[in-house]
Every structure is written in structure tokens, then in C-alpha cells.
Design a protein around this motif. Structure first.
Motif, PDB file in Angstrom:
ATOM      1  N   ARG A 147       0.854  -1.182   0.000  1.00 13.94           N
ATOM      2  CA  ARG A 147       0.000   0.000   0.000  1.00 13.94           C
ATOM      3  C   ARG A 147       0.892   1.234   0.000  1.00 13.94           C
ATOM      4  O   ARG A 147       1.796   1.346   0.845  1.00 13.94           O
ATOM      5  CB  ARG A 147      -0.890   0.008   1.255  1.00 13.94           C
ATOM      6  N   ASP A 210      -5.038   3.917  -0.129  1.00 14.66           N
ATOM      7  CA  ASP A 210      -6.145   4.191   0.783  1.00 14.66           C
ATOM      8  C   ASP A 210      -6.490   5.681   0.706  1.00 14.66           C
ATOM      9  O   ASP A 210      -5.690   6.529   1.112  1.00 14.66           O
ATOM     10  CB  ASP A 210      -5.714   3.828   2.213  1.00 14.66           C
ATOM     11  N   HIS A 212      -8.983   7.013   2.200  1.00  9.17           N
ATOM     12  CA  HIS A 212      -9.388   7.286   3.598  1.00  9.17           C
ATOM     13  C   HIS A 212     -10.585   8.216   3.680  1.00  9.17           C
ATOM     14  O   HIS A 212     -10.567   9.210   4.430  1.00  9.17           O
ATOM     15  CB  HIS A 212      -8.206   7.834   4.404  1.00  9.17           C
ATOM     16  N   GLU A 236      -9.009   2.175  -1.926  1.00 13.29           N
ATOM     17  CA  GLU A 236      -9.743   1.886  -0.682  1.00 13.29           C
ATOM     18  C   GLU A 236     -10.406   3.122  -0.110  1.00 13.29           C
ATOM     19  O   GLU A 236      -9.846   4.213  -0.119  1.00 13.29           O
ATOM     20  CB  GLU A 236      -8.757   1.324   0.334  1.00 13.29           C
ATOM     21  N   ASP A 237     -11.601   2.906   0.454  1.00 18.31           N
ATOM     22  CA  ASP A 237     -12.320   3.955   1.178  1.00 18.31           C
ATOM     23  C   ASP A 237     -12.295   5.285   0.418  1.00 18.31           C
ATOM     24  O   ASP A 237     -11.919   6.331   0.973  1.00 18.31           O
ATOM     25  CB  ASP A 237     -11.720   4.118   2.584  1.00 18.31           C
ATOM     26  N   GLU A 262     -13.604  -1.209   6.449  1.00 23.71           N
ATOM     27  CA  GLU A 262     -12.925  -1.372   7.744  1.00 23.71           C
ATOM     28  C   GLU A 262     -13.689  -0.705   8.880  1.00 23.71           C
ATOM     29  O   GLU A 262     -13.561  -1.114  10.026  1.00 23.71           O
ATOM     30  CB  GLU A 262     -11.502  -0.850   7.697  1.00 23.71           C
ATOM     31  N   ARG A 283     -13.748  -5.146   3.520  1.00 28.54           N
ATOM     32  CA  ARG A 283     -12.668  -5.059   4.498  1.00 28.54           C
ATOM     33  C   ARG A 283     -13.123  -5.192   5.954  1.00 28.54           C
ATOM     34  O   ARG A 283     -12.345  -4.949   6.866  1.00 28.54           O
ATOM     35  CB  ARG A 283     -11.924  -3.733   4.322  1.00 28.54           C
TER      36      ARG A 283
HETATM   37 MG    MG Z   1      -8.021   2.008   5.440  1.00 29.76          MG
END
Ligand code: MG
Ligand code: CS2
Length: 402
Positions: A147, A210, A212, A236-237, A262, A283
Motif C-alpha cells: 500500500r 487508501d 481514507h 480503498e475507502d 474497515e 474489508r
Molecule cells: Mg483504510
């Protein structure tokens, strides 16, 4: 078999962890992770004041009935605090059952579906050059998936970038610190970041990123398109995921694979995302989504819609969660990848574990149960120290998603 004791162990070997230890009248005990980064004491109270008193005297073999008792019986269902507390009980009970059967947990779930478990780790730097150095270091450690997070030109401090030689730890102060964010500066830089990483390291290595939770759906769609030439394993996110519907817009515009979950704590948080195939990886983690019993339901549901698992595995999830996750990863048919941020030395001393890392992959170990234990005497040496996650503001002061 009867539960005769359930104790909540709070320890801070470099960062806070909450561990539940359930002891039976036959001397077998099980442990579960109950850590919720920045809200640890809320879970301690939920367990000590409400769940543990109702646990004593029960048969630990009745994992499902106990799960239903504390989920349906809670009245106030779902939410990160309650589902983390329930997860700790659930994992400890699965640990007990596997130990009583004298088998590693993955055997109890249905045996292994693979020889080894693909993991990804974090590489981050304050600027492009130091980020490339961090990717090289992660590659040298054998990781096949990395990542990549970098400082953004024009932004002082941003998510995912360590400000010291130590691993990145977001819960960095007693009360929330404030970070400043610029979507424009971020969107201008990230494609350049991945162009540089691909130029330096080629296409063999899996790259993940990510976002975020910081973009709007159309901004996420734009970023996904801009990153297509660099063939990410996942983005991600990208957006805050309360509005599951908004992922339709992202999906419509880009083939970059999407991961989310997550911060989810139940199947209801991700049902639409999964059944409409708006994501590629889910996740949700065993520690925050109700334990093995509930995450198994999420994974089975996801398998109907080509969605694979990609469990969260940051340092604020303890080795107990990592151990349980790796047994689950070994079994689950629709496995995707497992996140692995290495814990610090002290944490490794407090929590012994049977899982092993080798050449980019994990194996969970063959010890009965999930193979992780806690040294209570050592844990007691590191008392809790409140640490909160930051908040994030736009350059004009608007409170934004962290
Ligand atoms: Mg994350
Ligand atoms: C991150 C985490 O690992 C990740 O994907 O999202 O670092 C996350 O910020 C922390 O777990 C929050 O406590």
C-alpha cells in the motif's frame, strides 16, 4: 463446560490494546481482541458493565446462542462499540472450542482452502522520493503487495504518513489533533505518485492505495480513472460509505477495483454494496464486525457476488485479531488479501503468536485455537494512555472526513 471468569485486559505496549480472556471450569481459556482505536474505554465498559456479568455460568460451546443473546438481546443493536465487544467474546469462544477439539481454528471452520495467505504492507514517505525508498524496503522484505501513501505537496501532514522512524500510528495525541486537507492538491499528485512507482518498480508488484474517506463520488470516479494506467490492486475507502448508493457513480466511471469496509460493523453496512457488486473487496474485520460468527456470514454473502475479503490489519488491531483473521483467511473460499502493518517490538513481546510471515505470505500456524496468547504480567506493565484519532479540516477550516 462452564464459563467461570471473563476478564478485560487493557495494555499499552506502545499503543492501546483491549483483550478479553474467557476462562472455563475445565482450565481451557480463550482470548479475543476488543480494541477500538481512540474509543478503547467505551468497549471496556460495554464488556465489564454489561456483557461479562451475563456471560458467567454459560456453556462456552454455545457460540451461536451466545452471539444471538448479545446481538438480538441487546435491543440497541450494531455500532462499533457493541460489535467490537461482541467480537471479542465470539473470538474467545471460537478459541476455546478449537482448543477443546485440539485443532487449529481454521480446521474448525472447514479446513484450509490455500497453501498460504497473501498479505500487503504499508509503504509511506513524506515526499515522492522517500515513498519510493519505502516501497523498495517493503519489496526487500518480500511483500508482493504494497500500500502506497505519500505526503502531498502543499499539505503539511496527511493520513498514512509516519512523522517519525516508527510505524505510522494515527492515534497520536490525548485529544484529537487537527490535520489540514486539500482534495485538489491530492488529486493533482496521486496519479503522478503511482506513475513514478510503476516506472521504478514495474507491473509485477500489487499496488494498493487508501483514500481514507475523503472524496466525493465524482472525485473518486475521476481518481479511479486517472489511476487505471497503473493497474491498482484496489482503491480503498474512496468516499465515506454511509451512502452505499453513491458507489454506483464510482463504479460507472472506472475499472479500478474498489475496497471498503474497515469501519463497518455489520452485514447491514455493506449489503447493498455487495449485492449490487459495487465493490470488489470487503474489508470488515473480525474485531469490529461481531467476530468470526458474523464476518463468516458477510464473507459467504459476498461470495455470491464476486466480492472477496480484504481484512483490515492495521497496528491498532491486536495480534489476537491478526491470528483469528489468518485462520479465517486460510479457510475462506473467496479470500482476496490480508493487510499487515507490523506491530512494534513491545507488542510482539506481550502477544505471542503461532502465525508466521514468509516471502510475502502468512500461514496461521498449527497450534490449537487461533494460536495467539497474552502475557498478562507483561501487559500489566503498560498502563492505558488515552490516544485519539485526528480530525481533518479543509484549508478554509471546514471540518472534513479524516
Ligand atoms: Mg483504510
Ligand atoms: C487504515 C488504518 O489500515 C488502514 O487501511 O485505514 O490505518 C486506519 O486509519 C486505522 O486503523 C484507524 O484506527
Amino acid at each position: 463446560m462452564k464459563i467461570i471468569e471473563a476478564k478485560v485486559i487493557v495494555s499499552c505496549p506502545g499503543r492501546n490494546f483491549v483483550t478479553l480472556k474467557i476462562v472455563t471450569d475445565q482450565g481451557i481459556y480463550g482470548i479475543g481482541d476488543a480494541t477500538l482505536n481512540g474509543r478503547e474505554k467505551a468497549v471496556v465498559s460495554y464488556l465489564e458493565d454489561y456483557l461479562v456479568p451475563a456471560l458467567i455460568g454459560r456453556d462456552p460451546q454455545q457460540i451461536e446462542d451466545i452471539w444471538q443473546f448479545f446481538y438480538r438481546g441487546a435491543y440497541w443493536r450494531r455500532g462499533p462499540v457493541g460489535m467490537t465487544a461482541l467480537a471479542a467474546i465470539d473470538v474467545a469462544l471460537w478459541d476455546i472450542k478449537a482448543k477443546a477439539a485440539n485443532m487449529p481454528l481454521y480446521q474448525l471452520l472447514g479446513g484450509r482452502s490455500r497453501d498460504r495467505i497473501l498479505a500487503y504492507t504499508h509503504a509511506n514517505g513524506k515526499d515522492l522520493e522517500s515513498t519510493l525508498e519505502a516501497v523498495a524496503k517493503a519489496k526487500a522484505k518480500g511483500y508482493k503487495a504494497i500500500r502506497v501513501q505519500s505526503g502531498i505537496p502543499g499539505i503539511a501532514k496527511t493520513y498514512g504518513v509516519s512523522t517519525s522512524q516508527k510505524n505510522y500510528e494515527p492515534a497520536d495525541s490525548d485529544l484529537p489533533s487537527t490535520e489540514v486537507w486539500s482534495t485538489e492538491k491530492y488529486l493533482n499528485f496521486v496519479p503522478e505518485l503511482f506513475a513514478a512507482v510503476r516506472k521504478e518498480f514495474g507491473n509485477e508488484i500489487h499496488l494498493l492505495h487508501d483514500v481514507h474517506h475523503r472524496l466525493t463520488p465524482i472525485e473518486a470516479a475521476r481518481l479511479g480513472k486517472d489511476l487505471e494506467p497503473y493497474r491498482l490492486f484496489w482503491m480503498e475507502d474512496a468516499v465515506p460509505a454511509e451512502n452505499q448508493e453513491s458507489f454506483k457513480l464510482i463504479r460507472h466511471h472506472t475499472t479500478t477495483p474498489i475496497a471498503v469496509g474497515e469501519v463497518f460493523n455489520s452485514i447491514h453496512d455493506c449489503r447493498e454494496l455487495i449485492q449490487n457488486q459495487l465493490i470488489d473487496y470487503i474489508r470488515t474485520t473480525i474485531v469490529h464486525a461481531g467476530g468470526i460468527s458474523h464476518v463468516r456470514r458477510i464473507a459467504d454473502f459476498a461470495s455470491l457476488f464476486n466480492v472477496r475479503t480484504g481484512f483490515h490489519g492495521a497496528t491498532d488491531l491486536s495480534p489476537v485479531c491478526m491470528g483469528a483473521a489468518l485462520h479465517f483467511d486460510y479457510w475462506v473460499p473467496n479470500f482476496g488479501i490480508q493487510e499487515h502493518m507490523a506491530h512494534n517490538e513491545l507488542t510482539e513481546q506481550v502477544f505471542s503468536h503461532a502465525y508466521e510471515f514468509k516471502d510475502g505470505f502468512f500461514t496461521p500456524g498449527e497450534a490449537p485455537g487461533h494460536g495467539v496468547d497474552i502475557d498478562e504480567a507483561l501487559a500489566a506493565k503498560y498502563p492505558y494512555q488515552r490516544a485519539c484519532l485526528p480530525v481533518n479540516r479543509l484549508e478554509d477550516g471546514t471540518l472534513w472526513h479524516w
